[in-house]
Design a protein around this motif. Structure first.
Motif, mmCIF file in Angstrom:
data_model
loop_
_atom_site.group_PDB
_atom_site.id
_atom_site.type_symbol
_atom_site.label_atom_id
_atom_site.label_comp_id
_atom_site.label_asym_id
_atom_site.label_seq_id
_atom_site.Cartn_x
_atom_site.Cartn_y
_atom_site.Cartn_z
ATOM 1 N N ILE A 163 0.731 -1.545 0.200
ATOM 2 C CA ILE A 163 -0.139 -0.334 0.002
ATOM 3 C C ILE A 163 1.274 1.447 -0.256
ATOM 4 C CG2 ILE A 163 -1.909 1.168 1.182
ATOM 5 C CD1 ILE A 163 -2.584 -1.557 2.567
ATOM 6 N N THR B 268 2.545 1.768 -3.220
ATOM 7 C CA THR B 268 1.825 2.348 -4.565
ATOM 8 C C THR B 268 1.103 3.766 -4.498
ATOM 9 O OG1 THR B 268 -0.208 1.024 -3.917
ATOM 10 C CG2 THR B 268 0.941 0.009 -4.988
ATOM 11 N N LEU C 159 -3.524 3.996 -7.279
ATOM 12 C CA LEU C 159 -4.017 4.486 -6.709
ATOM 13 C C LEU C 159 -5.214 3.708 -6.413
ATOM 14 C CD1 LEU C 159 -4.641 8.253 -7.434
ATOM 15 C CD2 LEU C 159 -3.691 7.325 -5.485
ATOM 16 N N GLN D 133 -5.361 0.762 -6.833
ATOM 17 C CA GLN D 133 -4.229 -1.137 -6.140
ATOM 18 C C GLN D 133 -4.113 -0.749 -4.759
ATOM 19 O OE1 GLN D 133 -4.185 -3.888 -8.114
ATOM 20 N NE2 GLN D 133 -3.032 -4.867 -6.393
ATOM 21 N N ALA D 134 -4.075 1.281 -4.488
ATOM 22 C CA ALA D 134 -3.642 1.048 -3.175
ATOM 23 C C ALA D 134 -4.912 0.914 -2.145
ATOM 24 C CB ALA D 134 -3.096 2.132 -2.639
ATOM 25 N N LEU E 128 -5.818 -2.544 -2.474
ATOM 26 C CA LEU E 128 -5.021 -3.453 -0.832
ATOM 27 C C LEU E 128 -5.948 -3.078 0.567
ATOM 28 C CD1 LEU E 128 -1.609 -3.387 -1.932
ATOM 29 C CD2 LEU E 128 -2.674 -5.525 -1.615
ATOM 30 N N ALA E 129 -5.960 -2.080 0.604
ATOM 31 C CA ALA E 129 -6.715 -1.149 1.180
ATOM 32 C C ALA E 129 -8.042 -2.291 2.504
ATOM 33 C CB ALA E 129 -6.578 0.229 1.485
ATOM 34 N N LEU F 259 -8.607 -4.714 2.090
ATOM 35 C CA LEU F 259 -7.586 -6.782 2.116
ATOM 36 C C LEU F 259 -7.341 -6.458 3.730
ATOM 37 C CD1 LEU F 259 -6.035 -8.457 -0.811
ATOM 38 C CD2 LEU F 259 -8.179 -8.855 -0.012
ATOM 39 N N TYR F 260 -6.445 -5.494 3.279
ATOM 40 C CA TYR F 260 -5.504 -4.789 5.070
ATOM 41 C C TYR F 260 -6.903 -4.608 5.765
ATOM 42 C CZ TYR F 260 -2.150 -2.802 8.221
ATOM 43 O OH TYR F 260 -1.255 -2.495 9.124
ATOM 44 N N ILE G 113 -8.338 -5.376 -10.133
ATOM 45 C CA ILE G 113 -7.782 -4.787 -11.276
ATOM 46 C C ILE G 113 -8.882 -5.058 -12.481
ATOM 47 C CG2 ILE G 113 -6.301 -6.302 -12.042
ATOM 48 C CD1 ILE G 113 -4.804 -3.875 -12.837
#
Lengths: 288, 311
Positions: free
Chosen positions: A265, A268, B114, B116-117, B120-121, B123-124, B237
């Motif tokens: 995170i 990116t 952005l 992708q971030a 991932l957030a 998921l996090y 994505i």
């Protein structure tokens, strides 16, 4: 383990990771520099390298042979894709991106159909442990780092000292002037695309004994390569190397000390902001 | 006449629910919501000429904005929908501001990073979002004029999807014909010259990204309400690539293109998924074939050959 040992492990993991990442990103950077295109299928070439390595070393029993065959096969796939798809659309930047997204899905799903949804390892050709004061470390990983470093230097020499390297650099500087000086630009494009794919494939092959081969492994490689190439400046090889170390080491450190997802995170977001503020990276030239 | 054609298409979609068998009835409801998403994407790609690879974060912002508030705060369907739209609007405006100075491939990569971030957030923070598994919303009702309509009912689902799609289509139609829409076209053709003519180009770009993201969020929020599910798959994505594919295949810069593209692709993916595990290969193959042989898309090709008046 003490904190120092943790940090040392992070540094070691980071350095090996950075060298493999540099190799992958170098391929992406080469393709962008010479051809002015963003290759979204780069991660798929990395993945294909790993899959071919699994097939060759499982069926023929030789990992070293696989290390040679993988980049050749993947390079050949890339050359075919270049001739059939990229050349007909004239390397127009946005069409090329769409086409390489298409290529990414074709390769990934073809692998899923043939190889299946498994994550399969290859046994490392050499196994020994290096004992550090507080922990042992896989010797194969150190060899991976070494081989990646040798390949990086070899690519560098090829670009700086050979005629093909001269052609590539000339095409990168000014395509039309290069053509006027009888540089076979079309062939240089195809070679650069094949070589870029080959570099990704070698990186994928080297990593199989550590990470296992899986049809979705390309996405992380692609995103991290993007991060590196953008931080380093698209088309700047020196920048790519510096950025690979910055990203590889910080990724290793944050992953070991905090969480791998958090590391991604941060990376990116960082790269998005760098690119948004400066259309160019830290080195290198404007993309647009 | 052109407005008549589009109203005719909407009327046709409305009439189809009376004759379609249940399976296709359900498919079409889903296609209309996704077509609204594609229409939002097309506003940016087809009219402002900006190719994004991060629209899933707008779609997912609408989805999580609605789903999380309904799940945790127990708000009603209408409030949840509005909160989802507001969340999408906020994310879109922020992304618009961040990407203001990027163009071409740089815009595409920044939006991808952005998104992708964002993915991932999701998921996090899986303790809240449920991560990959996501969570299911149950017993959603729409209270309309004193009547209680369950959203799980196929007829309600179909008509809500139709209303959402119609609203997005008409908004699209209206924007494209408005002076602001003309300036977006000018941006696509030549940003430098548009700026020289005295237009505040950054403001119009921000407008384009925000409206496009807003429509995507409306679709995401509606999707959650109609299909009762929230999950990080929709932030991945693939869900940024889908609207690009739908808009390109149907015809970027045409109003009906996104519907046609979504319709064709959804059925194609459905057929392929019954034949092989690697069914997403049709996504790749269609992208390559479209870019090689039909770069204007289906509706774009029809416009070029037979109907130059199509908007």
């Amino acid at each position: 383990m003490s904190l120092e040992a943790h940090l040392f492990l992070a540094l070691l993991e980071g350095t090996v990771g950075a060298l493999v990442l540099a190799l992958t990103a170098l391929g992406l950077s080469l393709v962008f520099g010479v051809m002015r295109i963003v290759n979204v299928a780069h991660g798929a070439f990395f993945m294909l390298g790993a899959i071919v390595t699994w097939y060759v070393s499982t069926l023929l029993g030789s990992f070293l042979l696989a290390l040679v065959v993988a980049p050749l096969v993947v390079g050949a796939v890339a050359v075919v894709a270049d001739r059939l798809v990229l050349r007909p659309i004239g390397y127009e930047p946005e069409s090329t991106i769409v086409a390489t997204i298409g290529l990414l899905y074709i390769l990934e799903q073809a692998v899923l159909m043939i190889y299946g949804p498994y994550a399969r390892p290859v046994t490392a050709p050499i196994y020994f442990r290096v004992d550090f004061p507080s922990f042992g470390y896989s010797g194969y990983k150190l060899i991976v780092g070494g081989v990646a470093a040798i390949l990086l230097v070899a690519t560098w020499i090829a670009l700086a000292r050979t005629k093909l390297g001269l052609y590539m650099r000339a095409t990168q500087q000014d395509r039309e002037i290069a053509q006027a000086f009888a540089v076979p630009v079309g062939r240089v494009y195809t070679t650069a695309f094949g070589a870029g794919a080959g570099l990704a494939a070698v990186a994928g092959a080297l990593i199989v004994p550590v990470q296992q081969a899986h049809y979705l492994m390309g996405l992380d490689a692609l995103l991290l390569s993007f991060v590196v190439v953008i931080l380093g400046g698209l088309g700047s090889l020196r920048g790519t190397l510096v950025a690979a170390f910055v990203v590889g080491l910080s990724d290793g450190a944050v992953s070991v000390l905090f969480s791998p997802t958090l590391a991604k995170i941060v990376a990116t977001l960082l790269v998005a902001l760098v690119l948004a503020v400066r259309g160019r990276g830290l080195f290198g030239e404007e993309i647009a | 006449m052109t407005l008549g054609l589009h109203l005719g298409v909407l009327a046709l979609l409305g009439g189809l629910q009376l004759v379609l068998p249940p399976f296709h009835h359900g498919m079409l409801a889903r296609i209309m919501v996704l077509a609204a998403y594609a229409a939002g994407y097309n506003l940016l790609l087809g009219y402002a000429g900006l190719m994004s690879l991060g629209h899933a974060m707008f779609f997912a912002a609408g989805m999580y904005g609605t789903g999380l508030t309904i799940h945790y705060l127990g708000v009603g369907v209408i409030t949840g929908f509005l909160l989802g739209v507001v969340a999408g609007l906020a994310v879109a405006a922020a992304v618009g501001l961040i990407t203001l100075r990027t163009a071409g491939p740089a815009f595409l990569i920044v939006t991808m990073m952005l998104a992708q971030a964002f993915y991932l957030a999701t998921l996090y923070f899986n303790e809240i979002t449920g991560g990959d598994q996501g969570f299911i919303l149950s017993g959603l009702h729409l209270d309309l004029a004193g009547r209680r309509l369950p959203l799980a009912d196929p007829a309600v689902k179909y008509n809500v999807a139709l209303v959402v799609f119609a609203a997005c289509l008409l908004l699209n139609f209206w924007i494209v014909r408005s002076p602001a829409g003309r300036i977006l076209l000018a941006l696509r053709e030549n940003e430098e010259r548009t700026r020289l003519l005295g237009y505040n180009t950054p403001r119009y770009r921000l407008f384009a990204v925000t409206v496009s993201g807003l429509v995507a969020a409306v679709a995401g929020s509606a999707y959650t309400l109609l299909f009762s599910y929230v999950g990080s798959t929709f932030a991945g994505i693939l869900y940024s690539i889908y609207p690009l594919l739908w808009a390109l295949l149907g015809g970027a810069g045409t109003i009906l293109g996104p519907l046609v593209g979504t319709l064709v692709m959804t059925y194609l993916v459905d057929v392929a998924s019954s034949l092989t595990t690697g069914y997403l290969i049709v996504v790749g193959a269609t992208l390559v074939v479209t870019i090689l042989w039909v770069p204007a898309g289906i509706v774009g090709g029809i416009r070029a050959r037979w109907a130059p008046w199509l908007p």
